[in-house]
Design a protein around this motif. Structure first.
Motif, mmCIF file in Angstrom:
data_model
loop_
_atom_site.group_PDB
_atom_site.id
_atom_site.type_symbol
_atom_site.label_atom_id
_atom_site.label_comp_id
_atom_site.label_asym_id
_atom_site.label_seq_id
_atom_site.Cartn_x
_atom_site.Cartn_y
_atom_site.Cartn_z
ATOM 1 N N GLN A 184 0.834 -1.207 0.000
ATOM 2 C CA GLN A 184 0.000 0.000 0.000
ATOM 3 C C GLN A 184 0.867 1.255 0.000
ATOM 4 O OE1 GLN A 184 -2.754 0.214 3.284
ATOM 5 N NE2 GLN A 184 -3.228 2.365 2.932
ATOM 6 N N ILE A 185 1.939 1.232 0.792
ATOM 7 C CA ILE A 185 2.850 2.376 0.826
ATOM 8 C C ILE A 185 3.482 2.588 -0.547
ATOM 9 C CG2 ILE A 185 5.017 3.220 1.814
ATOM 10 C CD1 ILE A 185 4.274 1.797 4.405
ATOM 11 N N THR A 186 3.947 1.500 -1.180
ATOM 12 C CA THR A 186 4.587 1.615 -2.497
ATOM 13 C C THR A 186 3.623 2.163 -3.540
ATOM 14 O OG1 THR A 186 6.023 -0.254 -1.947
ATOM 15 C CG2 THR A 186 5.814 0.333 -4.271
ATOM 16 N N ALA A 187 2.379 1.657 -3.544
ATOM 17 C CA ALA A 187 1.402 2.121 -4.532
ATOM 18 C C ALA A 187 1.088 3.602 -4.340
ATOM 19 C CB ALA A 187 0.129 1.292 -4.422
ATOM 20 N N THR A 188 0.961 4.028 -3.090
ATOM 21 C CA THR A 188 0.661 5.436 -2.826
ATOM 22 C C THR A 188 1.818 6.333 -3.240
ATOM 23 O OG1 THR A 188 -0.732 4.776 -0.956
ATOM 24 C CG2 THR A 188 -0.035 7.082 -1.052
ATOM 25 N N VAL A 189 3.037 5.928 -2.913
ATOM 26 C CA VAL A 189 4.205 6.735 -3.276
ATOM 27 C C VAL A 189 4.328 6.839 -4.795
ATOM 28 C CG1 VAL A 189 6.711 6.832 -3.175
ATOM 29 C CG2 VAL A 189 5.427 6.247 -1.131
ATOM 30 N N ARG A 190 4.026 5.765 -5.519
ATOM 31 C CA ARG A 190 4.077 5.823 -6.979
ATOM 32 C C ARG A 190 3.023 6.779 -7.521
ATOM 33 N NH1 ARG A 190 4.863 -0.618 -8.460
ATOM 34 N NH2 ARG A 190 7.119 -0.698 -8.074
#
Length: 400
Positions: free
Chosen positions: A118-124
């Motif tokens: 979830q963190i990776t998707a949001t940062v992208r």
């Protein structure tokens, strides 16, 4: 394909499970072996000897010994068979349960790593669109939640920093453009006076050229600052149409510099900001005309190849050293050397042309490369993600 963290965690969990299972089987095996070894399996021989040692059977002691030895051998064989059976069934059970445990470990690793995904998707998403979104990860307070909060704090600082930069650019554009516009107006009024001496006219012409160069410098800095961000809104545009329009506007400049502009324009659809894309193409062609020589040429080619749209600008001109290539995309960098340029010094650019090109390309998620031509001059290639139809780009923009 590189192994993911989920796969590595699963393999580590499976390895730990099999290692622990192997140690447990070894402990059970040696414990059972020790316990069976302490059992009086030789007692069968004693009982047989006592039974057969009756007075009436004393003459048959050799037969008694052979019978007792056979009973002991049978007991030892049964002991070894028990140990082997226990070891075989234990290993089989370890294998079956280990496979099930590995699958469970895969599911468990995915569950644990879900917040990181979830963190990776949001940062992208934030990197591709806007800095206003936050992760806002819920759940128990642990290391992953602390990581998400750290990212949110970093995004908040970046958002404030870029907002401050945009406000500064807006204020600077007003504060810097206004006095330059006033200066230009005053100089033009002075030059329009009928009785102005020739020396004043020459001075005014020089001041107008310097003032114009400062205006171009400010415009370039503003475009450079404004194109550093990823685009929030994208519209359909065709690089072929933009290049055709810009090449037509550059005809007069090319004629004055004695440079021929040639075009081979195939459809190259992209999704982005048409104004920035026009500035990109303008800077490429303008740079190719400026850094050229009398009687030279500029080739502009657009095309679509698979999922990419390209614009390639070739030009004749001075030889470009290989060590100068990377620095061409830095602000205020020009080619070294004293080779003649197809431009007067008073109208020379501010050294922001290719740096603006790079910023606009990066804002559109593309790439730009430059290569020196063996006969002199430069080839600049811009690659951008190709867009679908105009309706598809419009529908995508509405969904955003």
């Amino acid at each position: 394909m590189r192994p993911t963290i989920r796969l590595r965690l699963t393999l580590l969990y499976a390895a730990a499970f099999f290692l622990a299972g192997a140690v447990l089987i070894a402990v059970m095996y040696f414990s059972l072996e020790h316990w069976l070894g302490r059992r009086p399996h030789g007692g069968a021989q004693v009982i047989v000897r006592e039974y057969l040692a009756e007075p009436q059977l004393r003459g048959r002691m050799n037969a008694v010994d052979r019978l007792a030895s056979a009973v002991g051998a049978q007991a030892e064989a049964e002991r070894q068979a028990t140990l082997h059976a226990m070891l075989g069934w234990s290993l089989a059970a370890l294998g079956a349960v280990g496979v099930a445990a590995t699958g469970f470990g895969w599911l468990l690793a995915g569950r644990v790593l879900a917040p990181l995904q979830q963190i990776t998707a949001t940062v992208r998403r934030v990197a591709d669109h806007s800095l206003h979104e936050r992760i806002a990860l819920g759940g128990p307070r642990d290391e992953i939640t602390d990581l998400a909060d750290t990212f949110d704090a970093m995004l908040e600082r970046l958002d404030r920093s870029f907002d401050s930069q945009r406000r500064f650019v807006a204020n600077a554009s007003h504060e810097l453009r206004t006095p330059l516009a006033i200066n230009r107006t005053l100089i033009e009024v002075a030059l329009d006076q009928p009785g102005a001496p020739e020396s004043l006219r020459q001075l005014g012409t020089t001041l107008l050229a310097v003032n114009g160069r400062h205006e171009r410098l400010i415009d370039g800095l503003l475009v450079l600052a404004g194109s550093e961000q990823r685009l929030i809104e994208r519209r359909y545009a065709d690089l072929a149409e933009i290049a055709r329009h810009v090449a037509g506007l550059a005809e007069r400049q090319a004629q004055e510099a004695d440079v021929e502009v040639r075009t081979v324009l195939g459809s190259a659809p992209v999704a982005g900001d048409p104004v920035l894309l026009e500035r990109l193409v303008h800077n490429l062609i303008d740079n190719a005309i400026r850094y050229n020589h009398s009687g030279g040429w500029v080739d502009v080619r657009t095309e679509k190849a698979g999922r990419q749209s390209r614009i390639v600008v070739d030009n004749t001109g001075p030889e470009v050293p290989d060590y100068d290539i990377d620095g061409l995309f830095e602000p205020f960098r020009r080619l070294t050397g004293t080779t003649r340029r197809a431009e007067p010094t008073s109208t020379r650019g501010a050294g922001l042309g290719l740096s603006i090109v790079r910023s606009v390309v990066q804002a559109h998620g593309g790439s730009v490369t430059a290569a020196a031509r063996s006969s002199g001059g430069l080839r600049v290639t811009v690659v951008l993600p190709a867009a679908g139809s105009r309706d598809a780009v419009g529908a995508s923009a509405q969904r955003r």
